[in-house]
Motif scaffolding. Structure first.
Motif, PDB file in Angstrom:
ATOM      1  N   VAL A  40       0.870  -1.177   0.000  1.00  0.00           N
ATOM      2  CA  VAL A  40       0.000   0.000   0.000  1.00  0.00           C
ATOM      3  C   VAL A  40       0.905   1.226   0.000  1.00  0.00           C
ATOM      4  N   CYS A  41       0.962   1.907  -1.129  1.00  0.00           N
ATOM      5  CA  CYS A  41       1.902   2.997  -1.372  1.00  0.00           C
ATOM      6  C   CYS A  41       1.193   4.341  -1.208  1.00  0.00           C
ATOM      7  N   HIS A  42       1.965   5.373  -0.865  1.00  0.00           N
ATOM      8  CA  HIS A  42       1.383   6.710  -0.742  1.00  0.00           C
ATOM      9  C   HIS A  42       0.793   7.170  -2.072  1.00  0.00           C
ATOM     10  N   SER A  43       1.313   6.674  -3.184  1.00  0.00           N
ATOM     11  CA  SER A  43       0.742   7.015  -4.484  1.00  0.00           C
ATOM     12  C   SER A  43      -0.689   6.499  -4.620  1.00  0.00           C
ATOM     13  N   ASP A  44      -0.998   5.405  -3.933  1.00  0.00           N
ATOM     14  CA  ASP A  44      -2.387   4.927  -3.932  1.00  0.00           C
ATOM     15  C   ASP A  44      -3.299   5.923  -3.224  1.00  0.00           C
ATOM     16  N   LEU A  45      -2.792   6.507  -2.124  1.00  0.00           N
ATOM     17  CA  LEU A  45      -3.557   7.545  -1.437  1.00  0.00           C
ATOM     18  C   LEU A  45      -3.741   8.756  -2.350  1.00  0.00           C
ATOM     19  N   ASN A  46      -2.695   9.127  -3.083  1.00  0.00           N
ATOM     20  CA  ASN A  46      -2.813  10.245  -4.016  1.00  0.00           C
ATOM     21  C   ASN A  46      -3.891   9.977  -5.061  1.00  0.00           C
ATOM     22  N   ALA A  47      -3.926   8.742  -5.581  1.00  0.00           N
ATOM     23  CA  ALA A  47      -4.945   8.384  -6.570  1.00  0.00           C
ATOM     24  C   ALA A  47      -6.342   8.426  -5.961  1.00  0.00           C
ATOM     25  N   LEU A  48      -6.452   7.966  -4.712  1.00  0.00           N
ATOM     26  CA  LEU A  48      -7.745   7.964  -4.028  1.00  0.00           C
ATOM     27  C   LEU A  48      -8.270   9.386  -3.853  1.00  0.00           C
ATOM     28  N   ASN A  49      -7.377  10.339  -3.653  1.00  0.00           N
ATOM     29  CA  ASN A  49      -7.782  11.726  -3.404  1.00  0.00           C
ATOM     30  C   ASN A  49      -7.779  12.585  -4.667  1.00  0.00           C
ATOM     31  N   ASP A  50      -7.569  11.968  -5.814  1.00  0.00           N
ATOM     32  CA  ASP A  50      -7.451  12.694  -7.080  1.00  0.00           C
ATOM     33  C   ASP A  50      -8.776  12.615  -7.842  1.00  0.00           C
ATOM     34  N   ALA A  51      -9.359  13.775  -8.112  1.00  0.00           N
ATOM     35  CA  ALA A  51     -10.646  13.810  -8.810  1.00  0.00           C
ATOM     36  C   ALA A  51     -10.544  13.316 -10.245  1.00  0.00           C
ATOM     37  N   SER A  52      -9.321  13.242 -10.795  1.00  0.00           N
ATOM     38  CA  SER A  52      -9.172  12.762 -12.171  1.00  0.00           C
ATOM     39  C   SER A  52      -9.112  11.236 -12.258  1.00  0.00           C
ATOM     40  N   LEU A  59      -7.569   0.131  -7.181  1.00  0.00           N
ATOM     41  CA  LEU A  59      -6.227   0.687  -7.060  1.00  0.00           C
ATOM     42  C   LEU A  59      -5.210  -0.430  -6.823  1.00  0.00           C
ATOM     43  N   GLY A  60      -3.955  -0.022  -6.602  1.00  0.00           N
ATOM     44  CA  GLY A  60      -2.882  -0.969  -6.304  1.00  0.00           C
ATOM     45  C   GLY A  60      -1.922  -1.118  -7.462  1.00  0.00           C
ATOM     46  N   HIS A  61      -0.622  -0.860  -7.193  1.00  0.00           N
ATOM     47  CA  HIS A  61       0.370  -0.939  -8.273  1.00  0.00           C
ATOM     48  C   HIS A  61       1.685  -1.566  -7.825  1.00  0.00           C
ATOM     49  N   GLU A  62       1.782  -2.008  -6.571  1.00  0.00           N
ATOM     50  CA  GLU A  62       2.972  -2.732  -6.100  1.00  0.00           C
ATOM     51  C   GLU A  62       2.540  -4.164  -5.815  1.00  0.00           C
ATOM     52  N   ALA A 129     -21.377  -3.383 -15.744  1.00  0.00           N
ATOM     53  CA  ALA A 129     -20.835  -2.022 -15.761  1.00  0.00           C
ATOM     54  C   ALA A 129     -19.319  -2.062 -15.605  1.00  0.00           C
ATOM     55  N   THR A 130     -18.628  -1.206 -16.330  1.00  0.00           N
ATOM     56  CA  THR A 130     -17.163  -1.184 -16.321  1.00  0.00           C
ATOM     57  C   THR A 130     -16.602  -0.754 -14.966  1.00  0.00           C
ATOM     58  N   ILE A 131     -15.564  -1.456 -14.542  1.00  0.00           N
ATOM     59  CA  ILE A 131     -14.716  -1.010 -13.442  1.00  0.00           C
ATOM     60  C   ILE A 131     -13.341  -0.753 -14.045  1.00  0.00           C
ATOM     61  N   PHE A 132     -12.711   0.328 -13.635  1.00  0.00           N
ATOM     62  CA  PHE A 132     -11.462   0.746 -14.255  1.00  0.00           C
ATOM     63  C   PHE A 132     -10.243   0.124 -13.568  1.00  0.00           C
ATOM     64  N   HIS A 133      -9.163   0.025 -14.350  1.00  0.00           N
ATOM     65  CA  HIS A 133      -7.869  -0.434 -13.843  1.00  0.00           C
ATOM     66  C   HIS A 133      -7.086   0.753 -13.295  1.00  0.00           C
ATOM     67  N   ASN A 134      -6.075   0.477 -12.492  1.00  0.00           N
ATOM     68  CA  ASN A 134      -5.165   1.506 -11.992  1.00  0.00           C
ATOM     69  C   ASN A 134      -3.743   1.113 -12.336  1.00  0.00           C
ATOM     70  N   ASP A 353      -5.520   4.755   6.525  1.00  0.00           N
ATOM     71  CA  ASP A 353      -5.653   5.638   7.684  1.00  0.00           C
ATOM     72  C   ASP A 353      -4.288   6.000   8.269  1.00  0.00           C
ATOM     73  N   ALA A 354      -3.344   5.057   8.210  1.00  0.00           N
ATOM     74  CA  ALA A 354      -2.023   5.283   8.798  1.00  0.00           C
ATOM     75  C   ALA A 354      -1.261   6.401   8.087  1.00  0.00           C
ATOM     76  N   PHE A 355      -1.585   6.657   6.816  1.00  0.00           N
ATOM     77  CA  PHE A 355      -0.910   7.743   6.103  1.00  0.00           C
ATOM     78  C   PHE A 355      -1.179   9.099   6.748  1.00  0.00           C
ATOM     79  N   HIS A 356      -2.276   9.217   7.473  1.00  0.00           N
ATOM     80  CA  HIS A 356      -2.646  10.494   8.075  1.00  0.00           C
ATOM     81  C   HIS A 356      -2.059  10.671   9.477  1.00  0.00           C
ATOM     82  N   ASP A 357      -1.329   9.659   9.953  1.00  0.00           N
ATOM     83  CA  ASP A 357      -0.715   9.714  11.275  1.00  0.00           C
ATOM     84  C   ASP A 357       0.743  10.146  11.116  1.00  0.00           C
ATOM     85  N   CYS A 358       1.047  11.364  11.533  1.00  0.00           N
ATOM     86  CA  CYS A 358       2.406  11.895  11.327  1.00  0.00           C
ATOM     87  C   CYS A 358       3.454  11.145  12.133  1.00  0.00           C
ATOM     88  N   ASN A 359       3.037  10.345  13.102  1.00  0.00           N
ATOM     89  CA  ASN A 359       3.986   9.591  13.920  1.00  0.00           C
ATOM     90  C   ASN A 359       4.301   8.210  13.352  1.00  0.00           C
TER      91      ASN A 359
END
Length: 390
Positions: A40-52, A59-62, A129-134, A353-359
């Motif tokens: 679970v990579c931070h880039s997955d979080l970026n994709a989750l929060n990206d309106a495009s 998701l998932g690429h590793e 119905a189509t589901i998209f790849h990541n 959720d852990a991505f939002h924990d600065c510790n």
């Protein structure tokens, strides 16, 4: 058509929804992979929060897994092979590929942004119905259909959790040092941003034979961890003058190579100022579009420095992924320590959720496994000395 369980992105920023979806058989140059492990990579979080990001998508690429079925024209792998997946396949025939810059091949980017496979269509659906790849992979699922050129065969003894990480952050950091910077034996290297990419840039520099590797970050815990991966010195950029420290550690000259994995233009400016004449600065971290990069214009031509952007660590997956795997098996590359926890697919939202924990420690990954094993204690990294590979 087969039924699989997958974590589906249904909306921007929404928790992933575990669903049963349909997966069509692989086409001519495609491979069906049973996903054994996926980071679970931070880039997955970026994709989750990206309106495009097109929705719904998986998701998932590793990822790593076992080949379950191949299309009729597939030649590089066979059923039963262990593979690690690359999220940037390449065509092999364009201007960039034929000149050796396969990491710059643009064949994947249109389909990647559209959420399809290389032919512009999806193998994923639900109730018609189509589901998209990541990233042409979608590894947050039990199975994935992927391009043949995304499948790199692994040694049979390679463990899957560790293998899954090679396909993104590990290869990017390693490649930034070895391929992009071309770190030389006996040289001095500064690495900015000690996260999942930065620690592997440190490993790449160590393997290339650098004499001094200086880790630069704002987190004291990350700087301590950096020492386990090969850093010889550390600089806390929040408390110290980076340029002065880098020059003090290099007889007043500055480092030969600086690798910026931070995604922050201020770090790039520090890297430039702390690099000697004729040195090289490699930028791996992605800048936000509104950021501004300020470099000194006066005397710019006289310092002879190189500023280079590096995408995906300039990797050649079929060369570099296999080499990293063998270095790990030979005890020369640290991957065990990057598996922070092992979870099941149903628990994927806890990893987000852990991505939002600065510790939280951010130098490794939560890894989703088809069958979990005991977690590695991320508080005690392996401290054995690992010699450079020159």
């Amino acid at each position: 058509m087969m039924k699989i369980k997958a974590a589906v992105m249904t909306g921007v920023g929404a928790p992933l929804d575990i669903q049963e979806v349909d997966l069509a058989a692989p086409k001519s140059n495609e491979v069906l992979v049973k996903i054994e492990a996926t980071g679970v990579c931070h880039s997955d979080l970026n994709a989750l929060n990206d309106a495009s990001t097109p929705t719904p998508t998986i998701l998932g690429h590793e990822g790593s897994g076992v080949v379950a079925e191949i299309g009729p024209n597939v030649k590089n792998v066979k059923v039963g092979d262990k593979v690690v997946l690359s999220w940037v396949p390449y065509c092999g025939t364009c201007e960039f590929c034929v000149t050796g810059a396969v990491h710059l091949c643009e064949s994947a980017f249109g389909p990647m942004f559209d959420g399809t496979l290389l032919d512009g269509t999806s193998r994923l659906s639900k109730e018609g119905a189509t589901i998209f790849h990541n990233s042409l992979l979608s590894t947050f699922a039990e199975y994935a259909v992927v391009p043949e050129m995304s499948c790199i065969k692994l040694p049979d003894e390679m463990p899957m959790a560790q293998a899954s990480l090679i396909g993104c952050g590990v290869a990017t950091g390693y490649g930034a040092a070895v391929n992009a910077a071309k770190v030389t034996p006996g040289s001095t290297v500064a690495v900015f941003g000690i996260g999942g990419v930065g620690v592997n840039a440190i490993q790449g520099a160590r393997i290339a034979g650098a004499a001094k590797i200086i880790a630069c970050d704002v987190k004291p815990a990350n700087l301590e961890i950096a020492k386990r991966f090969g850093a010889t010195h550390t600089v806390n950029v929040a408390k110290e003058n980076v340029e002065e420290r880098l020059k003090a550690l290099t007889n007043g000259h500055g480092v030969h190579f600086a690798i910026d994995c931070s995604g922050n233009t201020k770090a790039t400016e520090n890297a430039w100022n702390g690099t000697r004449k004729g040195g090289t600065v490699v930028v791996v971290g992605a800048f936000n579009p509104e950021m501004v990069l300020n470099l000194p214009a006066s005397g710019f031509h006289r310092v002879g420095k190189i500023l280079k952007g590096s995408f995906y660590g300039d990797v050649q997956p079929f060369r570099d992924f296999s080499r990293i795997a063998q270095l790990y098996l030979d005890g020369k590359f640290m991957l065990d320590e990057l598996v922070l926890e092992r979870i099941k697919l149903n628990d994927i939202n806890t990893a987000f959720d852990a991505f939002h924990d600065c510790n939280c420690i951010n130098v490794g990954r939560s890894v989703i496994e088809s069958s979990t094993q005991p977690s590695i204690d991320n508080g005690e990294f392996n401290s054995k000395k690992i010699e450079p590979v020159i």
